[in-house]
Design an enzyme around this catalytic site. Structure first.
Site, PDB file in Angstrom:
ATOM      1  N   HIS A  43       2.911  -7.764  -3.596  1.00  0.00           N
ATOM      2  CA  HIS A  43       2.231  -8.514  -2.620  1.00  0.00           C
ATOM      3  C   HIS A  43       1.957  -9.978  -3.034  1.00  0.00           C
ATOM      4  O   HIS A  43       1.092 -10.337  -3.831  1.00  0.00           O
ATOM      5  CB  HIS A  43       0.503  -7.878  -2.803  1.00  0.00           C
ATOM      6  CG  HIS A  43      -0.403  -8.315  -1.546  1.00  0.00           C
ATOM      7  ND1 HIS A  43      -1.277  -7.515  -1.281  1.00  0.00           N
ATOM      8  CD2 HIS A  43      -0.266  -9.637  -0.981  1.00  0.00           C
ATOM      9  CE1 HIS A  43      -1.884  -8.261  -0.331  1.00  0.00           C
ATOM     10  NE2 HIS A  43      -1.559  -9.311   0.113  1.00  0.00           N
ATOM     11  N   GLU A  70       4.001  -6.632   0.668  1.00  0.00           N
ATOM     12  CA  GLU A  70       2.734  -6.671   1.557  1.00  0.00           C
ATOM     13  C   GLU A  70       2.334  -8.156   1.522  1.00  0.00           C
ATOM     14  O   GLU A  70       2.492  -8.816   0.623  1.00  0.00           O
ATOM     15  CB  GLU A  70       1.645  -5.742   0.747  1.00  0.00           C
ATOM     16  CG  GLU A  70       1.816  -4.376   0.554  1.00  0.00           C
ATOM     17  CD  GLU A  70       1.002  -3.424   0.020  1.00  0.00           C
ATOM     18  OE1 GLU A  70      -0.021  -4.146  -0.308  1.00  0.00           O
ATOM     19  OE2 GLU A  70       0.725  -2.459   0.479  1.00  0.00           O
ATOM     20  N   HIS A 190      -5.193   1.116  -2.256  1.00  0.00           N
ATOM     21  CA  HIS A 190      -6.098   0.337  -2.934  1.00  0.00           C
ATOM     22  C   HIS A 190      -7.208   1.291  -3.394  1.00  0.00           C
ATOM     23  O   HIS A 190      -7.683   2.252  -3.132  1.00  0.00           O
ATOM     24  CB  HIS A 190      -6.736  -0.511  -1.795  1.00  0.00           C
ATOM     25  CG  HIS A 190      -7.408  -1.649  -2.306  1.00  0.00           C
ATOM     26  ND1 HIS A 190      -6.659  -3.000  -2.419  1.00  0.00           N
ATOM     27  CD2 HIS A 190      -8.478  -1.794  -3.043  1.00  0.00           C
ATOM     28  CE1 HIS A 190      -7.411  -3.797  -3.062  1.00  0.00           C
ATOM     29  NE2 HIS A 190      -8.525  -3.234  -3.339  1.00  0.00           N
TER      30      HIS A 190
HETATM   31  C1  LIG Z   1      -2.923  -4.443   0.281  1.00  0.00           C
HETATM   32  C2  LIG Z   1      -3.342  -3.802  -1.204  1.00  0.00           C
HETATM   33  O1  LIG Z   1      -4.555  -3.232  -1.166  1.00  0.00           O
HETATM   34  C3  LIG Z   1      -2.788  -4.295  -2.285  1.00  0.00           C
HETATM   35  O2  LIG Z   1      -1.734  -5.080  -2.334  1.00  0.00           O
HETATM   36  C4  LIG Z   1      -3.876  -4.951  -3.148  1.00  0.00           C
HETATM   37  O3  LIG Z   1      -4.476  -5.942  -2.399  1.00  0.00           O
HETATM   38  C5  LIG Z   1      -3.116  -5.491  -4.428  1.00  0.00           C
HETATM   39  O4  LIG Z   1      -3.453  -6.899  -4.279  1.00  0.00           O
HETATM   40  P1  LIG Z   1      -3.986  -7.603  -5.961  1.00  0.00           P
HETATM   41  O5  LIG Z   1      -2.958  -6.943  -6.838  1.00  0.00           O
HETATM   42  O6  LIG Z   1      -3.735  -9.073  -5.639  1.00  0.00           O
HETATM   43  O7  LIG Z   1      -5.363  -6.976  -6.096  1.00  0.00           O
HETATM   44  N1  LIG Z   2      -1.350  -1.198  -0.970  1.00  0.00           N
HETATM   45  C1  LIG Z   2      -2.012  -0.898  -2.077  1.00  0.00           C
HETATM   46  C2  LIG Z   2      -1.424  -1.447  -3.140  1.00  0.00           C
HETATM   47  O1  LIG Z   2      -0.047  -1.927  -3.129  1.00  0.00           O
HETATM   48  C3  LIG Z   2      -2.039  -1.501  -4.660  1.00  0.00           C
HETATM   49  O2  LIG Z   2      -3.543  -1.418  -4.725  1.00  0.00           O
HETATM   50  P1  LIG Z   2      -4.139  -1.200  -6.107  1.00  0.00           P
HETATM   51  O3  LIG Z   2      -3.622  -0.018  -6.465  1.00  0.00           O
HETATM   52  O4  LIG Z   2      -3.825  -2.555  -6.968  1.00  0.00           O
HETATM   53  O5  LIG Z   2      -5.377  -1.164  -5.808  1.00  0.00           O
END
Ligand SMILES: CC(=O)[C@@H](O)[C@H](O)COP(=O)(O)O
Ligand SMILES: NCC(=O)COP(=O)(O)O
Length: 237
Positions: A43, A70, A190
């Protein structure tokens, strides 16, 4: 079958904290796939707090499973994804200043914008997914955008499940049933973790993929990365 896509943002967080290349993000991605994970998720945020845009390019040749990028489809993100052409792009309506993703798309208000962006990605052979809450009207809106999949935003489930409220999964089950009827693939992510993943999986029909990062990397500090990846794979069977 539900695929496990490991989000490696937090590996990049640790690496960036010293400015060098330890831990080596690319080596971790190779190893995670060798341990059995079926995808790598990143992300890249505009402030590059963890994943840098260059990481996204560098990872492309070594992600031999599914590559999921993402982010909020701002111009720089659009250019990045269209240049790399990952397996999947997941659109997330994040502001620049958020600590982490904290909302799904309003697929009704932003319908025409999403349609345009999704068409662009699909025309380039990239599978599209929309990060979304469980509101059934929004799920219907997601289908109207032409997206291939939705990603159910599971923070609300995870926080309630931790308090013992197993009924919190119900809206996700209903959203998944509607999404499937509308021809949408179903991803989720998430705050999923080793405690909640099996219950969630058992209650979500046609769950194609979960992307898990923060908890998985944190759990690995105690249990080891290879062991944790295999624990998730076992719980997703
Ligand atoms: C969309 C989502 O839920 C993940 O991409 C999460 O936002 C991770 O981002 P961070 O690792 O910056 O918290
Ligand atoms: N789309 C969710 C992701 O990539 C990871 O979210 P998290 O497990 O770090 O909360």
């Amino acid at each position: 079958m539900t695929k496990l896509s490991v989000n490696i943002n937090k590996i990049a967080t640790l690496r960036n904290s010293r400015g060098g290349n330890v831990p080596d993000l690319l080596k971790v991605a190779v190893d995670i796939q060798e341990f059995g994970a079926e995808g790598i998720t990143i992300h890249p945020r505009p402030d590059e707090r963890h994943i840098k845009y260059q990481d996204a390019y560098d990872l492309k040749p070594i992600v031999t499973t599914e590559y999921n990028i993402e982010g909020n489809p701002i111009a720089d993100f659009m250019d990045l994804v269209l240049a790399i052409k990952p397996t999947q792009v997941t659109l997330v309506p994040d502001g620049n200043d958020v600590l982490t993703s904290n909302a799904g798309w309003d697929t009704i208000t932003h319908q025409s914008f999403l349609k345009e962006v999704i068409t662009d990605f699909k025309d380039n052979g990239i599978r599209t997914s929309i990060f979304i809450d469980t509101d059934l009207k929004l799920i219907e809106g997601a289908a109207e955008t032409g997206a291939d999949r939705i990603e159910l935003y599971t923070e609300a489930f995870a926080s309630q499940y931790e308090k013992g409220n197993t009924g919190a999964v119900k809206p996700y089950t209903e959203a998944a049933l509607l999404a499937h009827d509308l021809g949408l693939g179903i991803n989720a992510g998430h705050d999923l973790n080793l405690e909640n993943i099996q219950f969630f999986k058992q209650n979500i029909p046609n769950l194609a993929e979960v992307s898990i990062g923060h908890a998985l990397i944190s759990e690995s500090l105690y249990l080891g990365l290879q062991n944790v990846v295999n624990m998730y794979l076992h719980r997703l069977q």
